[in-house]
Motif scaffolding. Structure first.
Motif, short mmCIF file in Angstrom:
data_model
loop_
_atom_site.label_atom_id
_atom_site.label_comp_id
_atom_site.label_asym_id
_atom_site.label_seq_id
_atom_site.Cartn_x
_atom_site.Cartn_y
_atom_site.Cartn_z
N ILE A 12 3.22 -6.84 21.67
CA ILE A 12 2.61 -5.55 22.09
C ILE A 12 1.73 -4.96 20.82
O ILE A 12 1.22 -4.04 21.05
CB ILE A 12 3.63 -4.31 22.56
N LYS A 13 1.87 -5.73 19.71
CA LYS A 13 1.10 -5.13 18.78
C LYS A 13 -0.48 -5.75 18.69
O LYS A 13 -1.43 -5.34 18.00
CB LYS A 13 1.66 -5.55 17.38
N LEU A 14 -0.71 -6.73 19.28
CA LEU A 14 -1.87 -7.35 19.86
C LEU A 14 -2.98 -6.52 20.15
O LEU A 14 -2.78 -5.81 21.19
CB LEU A 14 -1.90 -8.58 20.44
N GLU A 15 -4.17 -6.30 19.66
CA GLU A 15 -5.29 -5.44 20.16
C GLU A 15 -6.00 -6.02 21.01
O GLU A 15 -6.96 -7.01 20.77
CB GLU A 15 -6.02 -4.93 19.02
N ASN A 22 3.68 -3.84 30.03
CA ASN A 22 4.15 -4.27 31.37
C ASN A 22 3.54 -5.82 31.53
O ASN A 22 4.42 -6.44 32.12
CB ASN A 22 3.71 -3.37 32.58
N ILE A 23 2.42 -6.22 31.00
CA ILE A 23 2.07 -7.34 31.13
C ILE A 23 3.06 -8.40 30.16
O ILE A 23 3.17 -9.48 30.74
CB ILE A 23 0.32 -7.43 30.83
N VAL A 24 3.11 -7.86 29.02
CA VAL A 24 3.99 -8.57 27.99
C VAL A 24 5.56 -8.86 28.79
O VAL A 24 5.81 -9.90 28.59
CB VAL A 24 4.27 -8.11 26.78
N GLY A 64 -9.97 -12.37 28.76
CA GLY A 64 -10.51 -11.71 29.97
C GLY A 64 -9.74 -11.98 31.37
O GLY A 64 -10.02 -11.49 32.54
N GLU A 65 -8.98 -13.26 31.53
CA GLU A 65 -8.67 -13.87 32.72
C GLU A 65 -7.53 -12.80 33.30
O GLU A 65 -6.62 -12.44 32.56
CB GLU A 65 -8.05 -15.20 32.65
N PRO A 66 -7.62 -12.38 34.27
CA PRO A 66 -6.86 -11.22 35.12
C PRO A 66 -5.27 -12.13 35.07
O PRO A 66 -4.91 -13.16 35.24
CB PRO A 66 -6.90 -11.31 36.54
N TYR A 67 -4.14 -11.10 34.60
CA TYR A 67 -2.73 -11.87 34.15
C TYR A 67 -2.11 -12.16 35.31
O TYR A 67 -1.36 -13.17 35.58
CB TYR A 67 -1.98 -10.67 33.55
N GLN A 68 -2.55 -11.50 36.87
CA GLN A 68 -1.94 -12.20 37.94
C GLN A 68 -2.29 -13.74 38.17
O GLN A 68 -1.43 -14.38 38.88
CB GLN A 68 -2.60 -11.25 39.18
#
Length: 275
Positions: A12-15, A22-24, A64-68
């Motif tokens: 969660i610290k990654l920029e 939520n994605i993490v 950039g690839e959508p996490y879904q």
């Protein structure tokens, strides 16, 4: 080996504009084979599994690839759908369409409705309707066999009984009559602005068309041969199409109620034609 909570705090610290808490959490559930957020919370102190896979997925998302697509999963109407680059990622607005259709069917007291989803994609609309309407008979069609393959996969994993068929518009359903027709067809113009991430990764065949009203009019033309005497038609539309589609619908349907409705963001998003 790092614990799950340690990986969570690190990630969660990654920029990145594409990475959030939520994605993490979704990624950590995915690589640790945990079913939900509650299971994740219970296992935070355990060692994180598949760290190499986790870091590879994070790098794909940050590029950039959508996490879904990265985790091959998208939530829709409370169900977990398989998705990949062959199909669009389901949107919140389309969830609204499904919930509105369910509401209208119940208000009209249509028992055991026969429903068709035109341009079904991942099958999210058809399967969500089938799994929320006891006694319904639901069909889904798409011109892309790739989409039908994804829809059939979702049909199996979500224990649904939708009849998916490959073909153009309503052609696969010759001889059938429907109480309800639902569709979220391509409606983005070639020169319309689209988020670069969407344009790069999601299938253009399911997004772009000229003129923007093309698929709606094609459905209007053939729908009378597939609808019962009394029917509901429900479409997702772009926010600049309401007047044009209303005029078009009146050319093809007499004695119907036509309504353009707004989505949760206050934009014209849905077209309903009811007889």
């Amino acid at each position: 080996m790092a614990k799950i909570n340690e990986e969570f705090l690190k990630l969660i610290k990654l920029e990145s504009p594409y990475l959030n808490e939520n994605i993490v959490r979704s990624l950590l559930m995915h690589v640790n084979n945990l079913e939900n957020a509650l299971e994740l919370t219970k296992n935070l102190e355990k060692e994180c599994q598949n760290l190499d896979l986790l870091h590879d997925l994070v790098n794909r998302i940050m590029s950039g690839e959508p996490y879904q697509y990265v985790i091959n999963s998208a939530s829709f109407c409370g169900f977990d759908f398989y998705v990949d680059k062959r199909v669009l990622i389901p949107r919140n607005e389309t969830e609204e369409l499904v919930l509105n259709v369910i509401k209208i069917i119940k208000e009209k007291q249509i028992k055991e409705p026969v429903i068709v989803d035109v341009g079904t994609g991942s099958g999210c609309i058809a399967i969500s309707l089938a799994n929320n309407l006891n006694g319904s008979l639901v069909f889904g069609g798409d011109i892309s066999q790739d989409c039908i393959d994804v829809a059939l996969n979702n049909n199996k994993r979500l224990s649904s009984c939708v009849d998916f068929r490959c073909g153009n518009l309503l052609e696969p359903f010759a001889g059938k009559r429907f109480d309800v027709l639902v569709s979220n067809p391509p409606y983005i113009g070639i020169n319309d602005y689209v988020d670069p991430q969407v344009k790069q990764y999601e299938p253009g065949l399911a997004l772009f068309i000229e003129p923007k009203t093309y698929f709606y009019e094609e459905i209007f033309k053939c729908a009378p041969d597939y609808l019962k005497e009394h029917f509901i038609m429900a479409f997702e539309i772009s926010d600049d199409m309401g007047d044009r589609l209303t005029s078009l619908a009146r050319q093809y349907f007499l004695d119907v109620d036509i309504k353009v409705a707004k989505d949760m963001y206050g934009k014209d998003r849905f077209l309903y034609i009811i007889k």
